[in-house]
Scaffold this motif. Sequence first.
Motif, PDB file in Angstrom:
ATOM      1  N   LEU A   1      -4.393  17.241  -5.115  1.00 49.96           N
ATOM      2  CA  LEU A   1      -3.325  17.953  -4.424  1.00 49.96           C
ATOM      3  C   LEU A   1      -3.858  19.039  -3.496  1.00 49.96           C
ATOM      4  O   LEU A   1      -3.391  19.177  -2.349  1.00 49.96           O
ATOM      5  N   HIS A   2      -4.822  19.815  -3.945  1.00 49.24           N
ATOM      6  CA  HIS A   2      -5.299  20.912  -3.106  1.00 49.24           C
ATOM      7  C   HIS A   2      -6.008  20.392  -1.859  1.00 49.24           C
ATOM      8  O   HIS A   2      -5.954  21.009  -0.787  1.00 49.24           O
ATOM      9  N   VAL A   3      -6.656  19.228  -1.968  1.00 53.00           N
ATOM     10  CA  VAL A   3      -7.299  18.624  -0.802  1.00 53.00           C
ATOM     11  C   VAL A   3      -6.248  18.092   0.172  1.00 53.00           C
ATOM     12  O   VAL A   3      -6.361  18.269   1.395  1.00 53.00           O
ATOM     13  N   LEU A   4      -5.199  17.473  -0.360  1.00 53.41           N
ATOM     14  CA  LEU A   4      -4.122  16.998   0.501  1.00 53.41           C
ATOM     15  C   LEU A   4      -3.427  18.163   1.200  1.00 53.41           C
ATOM     16  O   LEU A   4      -3.069  18.064   2.383  1.00 53.41           O
ATOM     17  N   ASP A   5      -3.233  19.269   0.486  1.00 49.78           N
ATOM     18  CA  ASP A   5      -2.601  20.448   1.095  1.00 49.78           C
ATOM     19  C   ASP A   5      -3.411  20.929   2.295  1.00 49.78           C
ATOM     20  O   ASP A   5      -2.860  21.218   3.361  1.00 49.78           O
ATOM     21  N   HIS A   6      -4.698  21.042   2.103  1.00 47.81           N
ATOM     22  CA  HIS A   6      -5.571  21.504   3.192  1.00 47.81           C
ATOM     23  C   HIS A   6      -5.558  20.510   4.355  1.00 47.81           C
ATOM     24  O   HIS A   6      -5.504  20.915   5.533  1.00 47.81           O
ATOM     25  N   TYR A   7      -5.577  19.229   4.023  1.00 47.77           N
ATOM     26  CA  TYR A   7      -5.578  18.197   5.060  1.00 47.77           C
ATOM     27  C   TYR A   7      -4.271  18.231   5.855  1.00 47.77           C
ATOM     28  O   TYR A   7      -4.271  18.085   7.087  1.00 47.77           O
ATOM     29  N   VAL A   8      -3.139  18.428   5.143  1.00 42.91           N
ATOM     30  CA  VAL A   8      -1.835  18.485   5.801  1.00 42.91           C
ATOM     31  C   VAL A   8      -1.782  19.645   6.795  1.00 42.91           C
ATOM     32  O   VAL A   8      -1.284  19.498   7.925  1.00 42.91           O
ATOM     33  N   GLU A   9      -2.303  20.797   6.398  1.00 42.83           N
ATOM     34  CA  GLU A   9      -2.300  21.947   7.300  1.00 42.83           C
ATOM     35  C   GLU A   9      -3.137  21.668   8.545  1.00 42.83           C
ATOM     36  O   GLU A   9      -2.727  21.995   9.669  1.00 42.83           O
TER      37      GLU A   9
ATOM     38  N   LYS B   1       4.452  23.044   7.804  1.00 44.57           N
ATOM     39  CA  LYS B   1       3.353  22.801   6.866  1.00 44.57           C
ATOM     40  C   LYS B   1       3.853  22.846   5.428  1.00 44.57           C
ATOM     41  O   LYS B   1       3.503  21.981   4.609  1.00 44.57           O
ATOM     42  N   THR B   2       4.679  23.835   5.117  1.00 42.78           N
ATOM     43  CA  THR B   2       5.198  23.976   3.751  1.00 42.78           C
ATOM     44  C   THR B   2       6.048  22.784   3.356  1.00 42.78           C
ATOM     45  O   THR B   2       5.904  22.225   2.259  1.00 42.78           O
ATOM     46  N   ASN B   3       6.955  22.368   4.230  1.00 42.88           N
ATOM     47  CA  ASN B   3       7.843  21.252   3.907  1.00 42.88           C
ATOM     48  C   ASN B   3       7.086  19.932   3.802  1.00 42.88           C
ATOM     49  O   ASN B   3       7.461  19.051   3.022  1.00 42.88           O
ATOM     50  N   THR B   4       6.024  19.779   4.587  1.00 43.31           N
ATOM     51  CA  THR B   4       5.213  18.567   4.467  1.00 43.31           C
ATOM     52  C   THR B   4       4.478  18.541   3.133  1.00 43.31           C
ATOM     53  O   THR B   4       4.375  17.491   2.481  1.00 43.31           O
ATOM     54  N   LYS B   5       3.988  19.689   2.701  1.00 40.24           N
ATOM     55  CA  LYS B   5       3.320  19.753   1.390  1.00 40.24           C
ATOM     56  C   LYS B   5       4.307  19.505   0.255  1.00 40.24           C
ATOM     57  O   LYS B   5       3.955  18.906  -0.770  1.00 40.24           O
ATOM     58  N   ARG B   6       5.536  19.947   0.446  1.00 43.38           N
ATOM     59  CA  ARG B   6       6.564  19.640  -0.557  1.00 43.38           C
ATOM     60  C   ARG B   6       6.846  18.145  -0.604  1.00 43.38           C
ATOM     61  O   ARG B   6       7.076  17.579  -1.679  1.00 43.38           O
TER      62      ARG B   6
ATOM     63  N   LEU C   1      16.537   9.665  13.637  1.00 43.93           N
ATOM     64  CA  LEU C   1      15.209  10.256  13.757  1.00 43.93           C
ATOM     65  C   LEU C   1      15.207  11.765  13.556  1.00 43.93           C
ATOM     66  O   LEU C   1      14.181  12.354  13.207  1.00 43.93           O
ATOM     67  N   ARG C   2      16.350  12.411  13.768  1.00 42.41           N
ATOM     68  CA  ARG C   2      16.399  13.865  13.622  1.00 42.41           C
ATOM     69  C   ARG C   2      16.215  14.313  12.175  1.00 42.41           C
ATOM     70  O   ARG C   2      16.086  15.502  11.908  1.00 42.41           O
ATOM     71  N   GLN C   3      16.226  13.372  11.234  1.00 41.86           N
ATOM     72  CA  GLN C   3      15.978  13.724   9.837  1.00 41.86           C
ATOM     73  C   GLN C   3      14.501  14.019   9.569  1.00 41.86           C
ATOM     74  O   GLN C   3      14.158  14.571   8.525  1.00 41.86           O
ATOM     75  N   ALA C   4      13.635  13.640  10.499  1.00 38.54           N
ATOM     76  CA  ALA C   4      12.196  13.759  10.267  1.00 38.54           C
ATOM     77  C   ALA C   4      11.793  15.207  10.027  1.00 38.54           C
ATOM     78  O   ALA C   4      12.280  16.129  10.696  1.00 38.54           O
ATOM     79  N   ILE C   5      10.899  15.396   9.048  1.00 35.18           N
ATOM     80  CA  ILE C   5      10.344  16.729   8.814  1.00 35.18           C
ATOM     81  C   ILE C   5       9.589  17.159  10.068  1.00 35.18           C
ATOM     82  O   ILE C   5       8.730  16.437  10.560  1.00 35.18           O
ATOM     83  N   GLY C   6       9.924  18.342  10.581  1.00 32.61           N
ATOM     84  CA  GLY C   6       9.290  18.843  11.785  1.00 32.61           C
ATOM     85  C   GLY C   6      10.260  18.994  12.935  1.00 32.61           C
ATOM     86  O   GLY C   6       9.937  19.620  13.948  1.00 32.61           O
ATOM     87  N   VAL C   7      11.463  18.423  12.809  1.00 29.59           N
ATOM     88  CA  VAL C   7      12.476  18.569  13.852  1.00 29.59           C
ATOM     89  C   VAL C   7      13.293  19.828  13.613  1.00 29.59           C
ATOM     90  O   VAL C   7      13.316  20.745  14.428  1.00 29.59           O
TER      91      VAL C   7
ATOM     92  N   VAL D   1       0.856  -1.188   0.000  1.00 33.90           N
ATOM     93  CA  VAL D   1       0.000   0.000   0.000  1.00 33.90           C
ATOM     94  C   VAL D   1       0.889   1.234   0.000  1.00 33.90           C
ATOM     95  O   VAL D   1       1.670   1.443   0.939  1.00 33.90           O
ATOM     96  N   MET D   2       0.778   2.040  -1.053  1.00 38.15           N
ATOM     97  CA  MET D   2       1.624   3.212  -1.221  1.00 38.15           C
ATOM     98  C   MET D   2       0.754   4.461  -1.308  1.00 38.15           C
ATOM     99  O   MET D   2      -0.475   4.383  -1.314  1.00 38.15           O
ATOM    100  N   GLY D   3       1.402   5.613  -1.422  1.00 41.36           N
ATOM    101  CA  GLY D   3       0.659   6.858  -1.543  1.00 41.36           C
ATOM    102  C   GLY D   3       1.361   7.986  -0.824  1.00 41.36           C
ATOM    103  O   GLY D   3       2.310   7.777  -0.065  1.00 41.36           O
ATOM    104  N   ALA D   4       0.881   9.201  -1.049  1.00 38.50           N
ATOM    105  CA  ALA D   4       1.477  10.384  -0.443  1.00 38.50           C
ATOM    106  C   ALA D   4       1.061  10.512   1.020  1.00 38.50           C
ATOM    107  O   ALA D   4       0.063   9.918   1.461  1.00 38.50           O
ATOM    108  N   THR D   5       1.807  11.297   1.763  1.00 39.09           N
ATOM    109  CA  THR D   5       1.493  11.572   3.162  1.00 39.09           C
ATOM    110  C   THR D   5       0.076  12.132   3.310  1.00 39.09           C
ATOM    111  O   THR D   5      -0.303  13.059   2.592  1.00 39.09           O
ATOM    112  N   GLY D   6      -0.681  11.560   4.222  1.00 35.69           N
ATOM    113  CA  GLY D   6      -2.019  12.057   4.498  1.00 35.69           C
ATOM    114  C   GLY D   6      -3.130  11.448   3.664  1.00 35.69           C
ATOM    115  O   GLY D   6      -4.310  11.698   3.923  1.00 35.69           O
ATOM    116  N   ALA D   7      -2.777  10.630   2.658  1.00 36.67           N
ATOM    117  CA  ALA D   7      -3.799  10.091   1.753  1.00 36.67           C
ATOM    118  C   ALA D   7      -4.645   9.003   2.406  1.00 36.67           C
ATOM    119  O   ALA D   7      -5.785   8.768   1.999  1.00 36.67           O
ATOM    120  N   GLY D   8      -4.096   8.296   3.417  1.00 33.29           N
ATOM    121  CA  GLY D   8      -4.884   7.274   4.106  1.00 33.29           C
ATOM    122  C   GLY D   8      -4.327   5.869   3.988  1.00 33.29           C
ATOM    123  O   GLY D   8      -5.077   4.893   4.118  1.00 33.29           O
TER     124      GLY D   8
END
Length: 480
Positions: free
Chosen positions: A238-246, A340-345, A275-281, A29-36
């Motif tokens: 994409l625009h729905v995923l962006d809103h969901y990510v925020e 938020k920006t880096n997660t959308k990227r 773990l320090r590589q994680a987006i958000g650190v 099961v693959m997909g972008a972050t936040g897709a489910g």
Amino acid sequence: MENLESDNNPNPETPILNHKTKKPKVVIVMGATGAGKSKLAIDLASYFPVEIINADSMQVYKGLDVLTNKVPFEEQKGVPHHLLGTISPNVEFTSKDFRDSAIQIIDDIISRKRIPVIVGGTNYYIQALVSPFLFDDLIEEMDDCCLKESFGDKEPEYKLASGNEDCNIDYQRLKEIDPDAANRIHPNDFRKINQYLGLYARSGVLPSKLFQGQAAQKWGRIDNFKYDCCFVCVDASLHVLDHYVEERVDCMINAGLLHEVYDIYSLNADYTRGLRQAIGVREFEDFLGIYLDKDYNADTEGSTNLSTEDKMSQVNLKALIDSDNIPHKDLLMESINRLKTNTKRLVRRQKRRLNRLQALFGWDLHYVDSTESLLGSSYDSWPRQVVEPSVDLIRSFLHEDDCTVPSKIPNAVALQVLDKRDLWTQHVCEPCGHRILRGAHEWEEHKKGRGHRKRILSLKKSKQYLIDKEAEAVTLGTEC
């Protein structure tokens, strides 16, 4: 839909081998972050006797459960999860490490007549698992033969960089030694730069030579897979995923993200490993460095050795967001917006990589659309548009030997992208802040992007404006 193969009513007849190829069957099961992805994998357990193997490169580590969005235990619904929060946060868990661990887990799951479901957005983990070629294997082979022949019992003298400051120096060194290999990787890919330099120091073989010939042809190609794979790709607009990510970032803040980042914060830490590589650190590094070390430790100038309990007693990180009378509030909000920006990227990168796997390597990705579910416009949209199509696909896959024959074989033009002229060409986009693109495929996809096109249009307008102003100045000068 009838639960013919649920955990409560397991079907011992469920095929776990493709009898034509003798390859074990796995669901991916693959997909972008936040897709489910994780939600779908857990829901599949209502229909099949599944066990889940996490293939997210940050969720494998212990810690940062909120930031990395690990599925809480109570939401796992009793479905076994493997490689989820089991690795020490201070080690580098490579694609080879993942592959070697996952293979053993898959064998164990299949031996118990259950179905392995690989879930994650880290595509290079999945590529390493299903492809017979892995660069790290070649390095080990080179080490085994070349080190003994070239150096005997004497270790080669070579010192690798130990932190971010030396990364640029080592990248320039790699460019001098092997410009082709340097073009293949990003200048900030600390681990890969050191890997390439270390290989050259030990064996004298240029890293770029390893990516030519049969090894390069095998990498990622569907006809060389170790397993009989059924790829389910959860997608959303994409625009729905962006809103969901925020919205999800805001929920993470409320759930304690700042406390997690605070706990892992360390002055001048190496953010290229573990773990320090994680987006958000790293996004909060500037805020924590200034706010905690300067303002709240003013009495002990230059001190950064207070315990977590002492610092946390001085400031409630969550309360900072709700208060307007604190120092550096703007810096905190900037950190949150950067997350938020880096997660959308990341979402965009993941989508591009999935397209690449399908277009260039012939991966037969079966897409299910979670857009309507993320919008929350219909109660039954998730089971109807995501779960049921996935169950039908997997049921067919389990009972048919030829399910994974690719629906679209890469054509000659697509395969040309895999040759040296493409993979080893680095492109730099000056209008987009000197962004580095590796290979013709990434470059072409980047040029199609809305952001790039808007910048080009803006530059053209600016140049035309300057030309008009210069012409106006010449006209006025002539009239005078």
